[in-house]
Design a protein around this motif. Structure first.
Motif, PDB file in Angstrom:
ATOM      1  N   PHE A 135       0.870  -1.168   0.000  1.00 29.97           N
ATOM      2  CA  PHE A 135       0.000   0.000   0.000  1.00 29.97           C
ATOM      3  C   PHE A 135       0.906   1.217   0.000  1.00 29.97           C
ATOM      4  N   LYS A 136       0.744   2.052  -1.018  1.00 32.35           N
ATOM      5  CA  LYS A 136       1.774   3.072  -1.256  1.00 32.35           C
ATOM      6  C   LYS A 136       1.914   4.107  -0.144  1.00 32.35           C
ATOM      7  N   LEU A 137       0.813   4.323   0.585  1.00 32.14           N
ATOM      8  CA  LEU A 137       0.887   5.367   1.597  1.00 32.14           C
ATOM      9  C   LEU A 137       1.431   4.866   2.935  1.00 32.14           C
ATOM     10  N   SER A 138       1.743   3.560   3.011  1.00 27.29           N
ATOM     11  CA  SER A 138       2.076   3.039   4.337  1.00 27.29           C
ATOM     12  C   SER A 138       3.323   3.690   4.934  1.00 27.29           C
ATOM     13  N   LEU A 139       4.302   3.950   4.116  1.00 25.70           N
ATOM     14  CA  LEU A 139       5.517   4.564   4.646  1.00 25.70           C
ATOM     15  C   LEU A 139       5.302   6.024   5.059  1.00 25.70           C
ATOM     16  N   PRO A 140       4.739   6.852   4.133  1.00 29.57           N
ATOM     17  CA  PRO A 140       4.472   8.231   4.581  1.00 29.57           C
ATOM     18  C   PRO A 140       3.568   8.282   5.809  1.00 29.57           C
ATOM     19  N   LEU A 141       2.592   7.406   5.827  1.00 26.63           N
ATOM     20  CA  LEU A 141       1.676   7.396   6.962  1.00 26.63           C
ATOM     21  C   LEU A 141       2.412   7.042   8.253  1.00 26.63           C
ATOM     22  N   ALA A 142       3.320   6.067   8.146  1.00 27.05           N
ATOM     23  CA  ALA A 142       4.086   5.671   9.327  1.00 27.05           C
ATOM     24  C   ALA A 142       4.881   6.855   9.857  1.00 27.05           C
ATOM     25  N   LEU A 143       5.521   7.580   8.939  1.00 28.08           N
ATOM     26  CA  LEU A 143       6.303   8.738   9.366  1.00 28.08           C
ATOM     27  C   LEU A 143       5.398   9.789   9.990  1.00 28.08           C
ATOM     28  N   PHE A 144       4.281  10.005   9.318  1.00 25.10           N
ATOM     29  CA  PHE A 144       3.315  11.001   9.774  1.00 25.10           C
ATOM     30  C   PHE A 144       2.893  10.710  11.218  1.00 25.10           C
ATOM     31  N   ILE A 145       2.671   9.439  11.494  1.00 26.05           N
ATOM     32  CA  ILE A 145       2.203   9.063  12.826  1.00 26.05           C
ATOM     33  C   ILE A 145       3.348   9.054  13.840  1.00 26.05           C
ATOM     34  N   MET A 146       4.506   8.576  13.382  1.00 26.87           N
ATOM     35  CA  MET A 146       5.642   8.490  14.300  1.00 26.87           C
ATOM     36  C   MET A 146       6.073   9.867  14.818  1.00 26.87           C
ATOM     37  N   VAL A 147       5.953  10.862  13.955  1.00 28.24           N
ATOM     38  CA  VAL A 147       6.389  12.204  14.362  1.00 28.24           C
ATOM     39  C   VAL A 147       5.633  12.644  15.617  1.00 28.24           C
ATOM     40  N   THR A 148       4.372  12.228  15.728  1.00 28.05           N
ATOM     41  CA  THR A 148       3.589  12.662  16.881  1.00 28.05           C
ATOM     42  C   THR A 148       4.094  12.045  18.177  1.00 28.05           C
ATOM     43  N   MET A 149       4.870  10.979  18.053  1.00 26.14           N
ATOM     44  CA  MET A 149       5.455  10.416  19.271  1.00 26.14           C
ATOM     45  C   MET A 149       6.586  11.299  19.771  1.00 26.14           C
ATOM     46  N   MET A 150       7.147  12.040  18.856  1.00 26.94           N
ATOM     47  CA  MET A 150       8.341  12.813  19.174  1.00 26.94           C
ATOM     48  C   MET A 150       7.996  14.244  19.564  1.00 26.94           C
TER      49      MET A 150
END
Lengths: 317, 296, 564
Positions: free
Chosen positions: B107-122
């Motif tokens: 699924f092409k958005l999985s990587l951008p989405l992962a980054l998008f979500i991970m940033v909120t942890m930081m």
């Protein structure tokens, strides 16, 4: 297990690289599912990030984000030149790294040991009990630690009779804070921290175990060659996440445990931000310190992810 | 599967069981101490130092009587249960969807989405902007302020992702061939396989929400009737803290002896429901965990 | 990818602008106020720190508030944060510009002048004559009030609670006389020759006796002297004996602002404390008892009969802490600062005690207030400064009002909380006097949280004391605790700094305080040796952190106050 993971990655090759349209058609519902999730994170996590502007301002609450004076990197420079900057940085890192270096292997070992228990009711009871400390709130835990580590406290008494320390209040001596914090953390979090690993271990296929046993592998060998590789994905991803939070130390715990006499080993970034930023009313400064912390965490996360990608052939992203 | 009992195996077992017993003891004792202290004679409690194995003096329920006379406790229980259930439902749905999307490599958005979500942890914006967002959404002083913003978080999504990653791709492939859509695959086929992980994140969330007082203290300043138990508990604990004496009146009413007892009672009242409920919940939890089963 | 990021940033900026709105800048002037239509019920929001909630869920349901609501045809709506979150909530209110109409400023770290300049609060001086006649009359009648209430330019930012300067001290140092009597067989002889301990020498005589006494009892945790966690009393009671002022106080000349932990005599104080700590006279765990919820050194040790000297409260004096059923008979007496006569400290140097200020809590009106509401708000506030208003707020409801109040009726207090006898003397209801014994929270029946002036119909004690809770022990305590006068205390009202001063002050104060609070316990415990070199290094570090900036800021604020 390793074979199966590889199988999962196969479809990547099937999809034509760069073909957005086809991807969109094929996974339409996935794209639709993405929308609410992105919106959620955007509204509740990204929009408030404009507050990071504060780090570059002499923020006065009454004047708001746009009325406060812009000071550029002054807050950061103030922090880097603060007399206790290095001390705080060291404390944050050491306390957190100790937790990772000791706590992480310990919870895996604990999960493995629990897994070796065959009496069902015993296993269940131990498991239940081992989670119990986690239900005790931090504030209560700290109250107990302070009581037990006082001059005539239970732990002090025990250590004195073993000849390990002189009679004193252990929490008033900077030397012991790291150990006290580490041990109390482990008391509270060991059982709980091992849950994910116990779950992962039980997900490891039993047939593999049986097959290996028939092949004559002993218990230890099976743990080494089957269980551990089986939980590796879980372990590695947890490890990367933890590395990404290496500069984050539980704030409640330290705040309730430390005292002015041991700031030299107990003061960490989050308590410093609270004391200076919030209590002292220097919001901009506090935000700057927090932002610095986040950036360091991000770097650590990216680094550990990259390292894991290279050596463990697994990554979060 | 029957294990052969070699001598080393026996020694290991003995040590292992002994360690587990000792560990359990260490885990239980402080909690037992608080429980017994809450039933103790308040005067003797003050003179005591060390672990309390049985109530000091005659068993007294005075502390509990005092705490329960505070009607906020009942209100708080109701609200907490509501918040726990509501956030858990949202959290589980969000984490399942999130984890599924992220683990879907093609699924092409999985990587951008992962980054998008991970940033909120930081990175987080902090208190003031967070408050302004809730305010502009009209959620201030409503239950929504507690239920919606805090429930889905990146950490649970990442946990679900790694759980999905462990599942053999074959499940999904065969389901796709059978014509199942992604939603069917996610909720009908994959989710039952991940019961254990779902159970784990539910437990994480329940504990977190049970002890969460912070959001309510920020977003519900005008609505005491919506506060969760944890916030009332914190008030009681702080209220009795005589080191924060503000005025004469406050000091005199707080410095009576039962103040000390009340702390223990509040602790028990706030913790016991979770402790008691857990073994029952654990039945399902363990069942979920043992799906993959250690049969030998 | 980079396009995505760009779009994100763009969207962020947009939303930011949307959310934050336009910050209101500059001073607010509402001009001529509209006519007040009293038939219209208006809602007035009020930020207040929390109350005791045993009898109701919100201050809105407080009996006194309900009387005010009816009297002025208003609906007072309170925003009260949870206990422990007061500061967070107040700062949030300011930071999000979501002000209530009336704001209690107890948790405000900013100077009122700054808030006015930023357009947060109103200057009320223009409304004095028309809407605040009672307030004005009261302020004009008293020079020190006048000095405290107006700023240099004659602005009036706050309608504060005004204190009765004659009010009794609520706390101070106390000691267990009974221990000394027991240990000396009733023959207590202080080296100074006084009846009560007054010098460091006296304490040197007293502390070993206490230590022996506690050792004989076999109790696990005892403390001859309980020090606060930071190693000194922030209000200065103890170190005053060594000639040290309050944390930020005045030199003996009454003019120069000083910082206690940097005074020369503080070294002598620390030396003695270290000596006493080593000798086991000082509570061994004092430094670790900061945020401890379970141990409560004060209550656990003091009520348990395991403490000799501590910071006590009025309600602990004489035999009130005794528990005869446990064989615990205490005689708690007030204690003055021990004079360090060896170093030539005299009574004049020791001047400092908890000061009762002429004004207490500040209350401001938000600039964002609806001008149509303002007349009514001001009238209501002005009422608090009348005699009738003061009685209502301080004492509670009278019989007539109580007859209509649900809470009073439910509790059976239909006679009200007070009345006047045939001589015109005030009488307080028995349930108020016995409130502590009965376990009643008396504050819930009064409006003390929002009072204007403190009650000046205080019964004339001791002549009339059977009608109040005050007695000889308290009368005596007040005399002991205030023995050396308050010449070294800076009144709160003299601490109002200009925006520039407060900026300078805030920038370094936390760092200085942090450093001092780290070092002082170390000096006392001995983890840091107390010698000339380390003391000099300590002072150097304080100066490097910017101690002078703090002193300068406070000095200029104080100078202005003196000149007013």
């Amino acid at each position: 297990m390793a074979v199966k993971t590889a199988a999962r990655q196969e479809p990547v090759k099937l999809a034509k690289p760069g073909s957005w349209k086809r991807n969109l058609q094929r996974y339409k519902s996935l794209y639709i599912l993405t929308i609410p999730l992105v919106l959620y994170f955007f509204i509740f996590n990204y929009v408030p990030m404009f507050g990071l502007l504060m780090a570059f301002e002499d923020f006065k609450p009454a004047r708001g984000f746009f009325g406060s004076t812009w000071v550029g990197f002054k807050n950061f420079i103030d922090f880097f030149t603060a007399p206790n900057f290095l001390e705080i940085l060291r404390n944050t890192f050491v306390i957190s790294a100790l937790g990772l270096a000791v706590g992480f292997p310990l919870s895996i070992v604990f999960a493995l040991l629990i897994n070796e228990i065959y009496i069902k009711w015993f296993k269940k009871t131990v498991q239940t009990i081992s989670y119990m400390p986690y239900f005790v709130s931090t504030i209560v835990l700290c109250g107990l630690v302070i009581e037990f580590c006082s001059t005539n406290g239970l732990i002090t008494n025990a250590l004195v009779s073993l000849g390990l320390v002189e009679r004193q209040n252990l929490l008033q001596n900077p030397k012991y804070f790291w150990a006290i914090n580490l041990i109390s953390d482990q008391w509270q979090g060991l059982g709980y921290g091992s849950i994910v690993f116990i779950a992962a271990i039980t997900n490891v296929s039993g047939e593999l175990h049986e097959a290996a046993a028939i092949d004559g592998a002993n218990r230890l060998q099976r743990v080494w060659h089957i269980t551990l590789p089986g939980i590796k994905p879980m372990v590695v991803s947890m490890l990367i996440l933890k590395c990404g939070m290496l500069m984050t130390v539980g704030f409640d715990k330290i705040l309730n445990l430390y005292n002015t006499a041991i700031y030299s080993t107990a003061d960490v970034i989050s308590t410093y931000v609270y004391r200076v930023g919030l209590n002292g009313g220097r919001y901009g400064y506090g935000a700057a310190v927090g932002l610095f912390n986040s950036v360091v965490n991000l770097i650590l996360l990216l680094a550990s992810n990259a390292i894991s990608k290279k050596y463990a052939e697994q990554s979060l992203f | 599967m029957v294990e052969k009992l070699t001598p080393s195996r026996v020694i290991f077992n003995i040590l292992n069981y002994a360690f587990m017993i000792l560990f359990s003891f260490v885990c239980v004792i402080p909690i037992w101490h608080v429980l017994m202290a809450s039933l103790s004679n308040p005067r003797m409690l003050m003179a005591n130092s060390g672990i309390i194995f049985k109530p000091l003096g005659d068993i007294t329920l005075d502390g509990y009587r005092m705490v329960m006379s505070n009607k906020s406790i009942i209100t708080g229980y109701g609200n907490t249960i509501l918040y726990v259930i509501a956030t858990t439902v949202i959290m589980v749905l969000g984490s399942l969807v999130g984890g599924f999307l992220l683990s879907h490599k093609d699924f092409k958005l999985s990587l951008p989405l992962a980054l998008f979500i991970m940033v909120t942890m930081m990175f987080s914006g902090g208190l003031i902007p967070g408050y302004m967002v809730i305010q502009s959404l009209g959620m201030l002083n409503t239950r929504w302020a507690i239920i919606i913003p805090g429930s889905i978080n990146a950490f649970y999504i990442m946990m679900m992702k790694s759980a999905f990653d462990q599942l053999p791709a074959a499940y999904e492939e065969s389901a796709t061939i059978d014509g199942a859509g992604p939603l069917t695959i996610l909720f009908v086929i994959l989710t039952p396989l991940l019961k254990a992980t779902v159970a784990v994140i539910i437990m994480f969330n329940v504990i977190m929400q049970w002890n969460n007082w912070f959001n309510a203290s920020i977003y519900l300043p005008k609505r005491r009737d919506l506060w969760p138990l944890a916030l009332f508990m914190r008030e009681i604990l702080i209220n009795n803290d005589t080191s924060k004496v503000a005025t004469q009146q406050d000091a005199e009413s707080a410095s009576n002896m039962t103040a000390n007892l009340v702390k223990y009672c509040v602790t028990i009242i706030g913790t016991l429901p979770l402790l008691c409920a857990y073994p029952f919940a654990q039945k399902y939890f363990v069942a979920g965990v043992q799906m993959g089963g250690v049969k030998g | 990818m980079s396009k995505r990021v760009l779009a994100l940033i763009l969207a962020l900026t947009l939303l930011t602008a949307l959310l934050a709105g336009c910050g209101k800048g500059g001073n607010s002037d509402l001009g001529e106020l509209p006519e007040d239509d009293e038939s219209q019920t208006i809602t007035i929001s009020y930020w207040m720190y929390p109350d005791d909630y045993r009898y109701y869920n919100s201050l809105t349901d407080n009996p006194v508030v309900k009387v005010l609501d009816q009297m002025f045809n208003v609906k007072l709506e309170f925003q009260t944060p949870a206990k422990g979150s007061e500061a967070d909530n107040f700062q949030l209110m300011l930071g999000t510009q979501d002000y209530t109409d009336i704001m209690n400023m107890t948790y405000c770290t900013e100077s009122l002048g700054t808030l006015y300049e930023d357009g947060v609060i109103l200057d009320l001086a223009p409304y004095l004559d028309e809407y605040l006649p009672n307030f004005k009359a009261l302020v004009e009648s008293n020079e020190s009030l006048k000095r405290a209430v107006y700023d240099d330019e004659g602005h009036l930012f706050s309608l504060p609670t005004m204190d009765n300067p004659e009010r009794t001290q609520w706390g101070g140092m106390v000691y267990r006389r009974d221990i000394l009597e027991t240990m000396t067989g009733g023959n207590v002889q202080f080296p100074s020759g006084n009846e009560e301990p007054t010098t460091v020498e006296d304490w040197d005589y007293m502390l070993p006796l206490m230590k022996q006494y506690f050792e004989a009892t076999g109790m696990a945790d005892t403390a001859c002297l309980i020090l606060p966690a930071i190693g000194y009393m922030a209000t200065g009671e103890l170190q005053a004996g060594w000639g040290v002022g309050p944390t930020i106080g005045l030199a003996t000349d009454g003019k120069t602002v000083t910082y206690a932990p940097a005074e020369d005599s503080f070294y002598n104080y620390l030396t003695k404390m270290h000596e006493w700590y080593e000798a086991g006279y000082i509570y061994q765990d004092f430094a670790s008892r900061t945020n401890d919820l379970f141990y409560l050194p004060n209550t656990a040790l003091t009520y348990g009969g395991a403490a000799g000297i501590w910071f006590g409260l009025l309600g602990q004096l004489s035999d009130r802490m005794s528990l005869p059923e446990y064989g615990l008979n205490m005689d708690v007496r007030p204690l003055s600062a021990p004079l360090d006569t060896a170093n030539g400290v005299t009574a004049a140097d020791a001047a400092s005690f908890v000061s009762v200020d002429v004004i207490a809590e500040n209350r401001c009106i938000a600039a964002s207030v609806d001008p149509a509401k303002l007349p009514r708000i001001l009238k209501l506030m002005d009422y608090l400064y009348t005699q009738e208003g003061a009685l209502l707020m301080n004492r509670g409801l009278n019989a007539e009002q109580a007859a209509n109040d649900d809470l009073y009726k439910e509790m059976g207090y239909t006679d009200g909380a007070y009345w006047f006898d045939e001589n015109g003397d005030i009488c307080v209801a028995q349930w108020v006097i016995d409130a502590n014994v009965l376990g009643i929270e008396p504050m819930s029946f009064t409006g003390q949280r929002i009072q204007g002036k403190r009650d000046d119909t205080e019964p004339d004690w001791p002549a009339n004391k059977e009608r109040t809770y005050l007695d000889d022990a308290e009368d005596n305590a007040d005399a002991v605790w205030t023995m050396y006068g308050d010449a070294r205390v800076i009144p709160n009202s003299a601490a109002q700094m200009t925006p520039e001063e407060s900026e300078k002050f805030n920038a370094v104060f936390t760092a200085v305080n942090d450093y001092v609070n780290t070092m002082v316990p170390k000096f006392i415990i001995g983890t840091e040796p107390l010698i000339a070199d380390s003391w000099k290094a300590y002072l150097d570090q304080l100066n490097a952190l910017g101690l002078q900036d703090i002193l300068d800021a406070r000095q200029s604020a104080y100078d202005r106050y003196l000149a007013r």
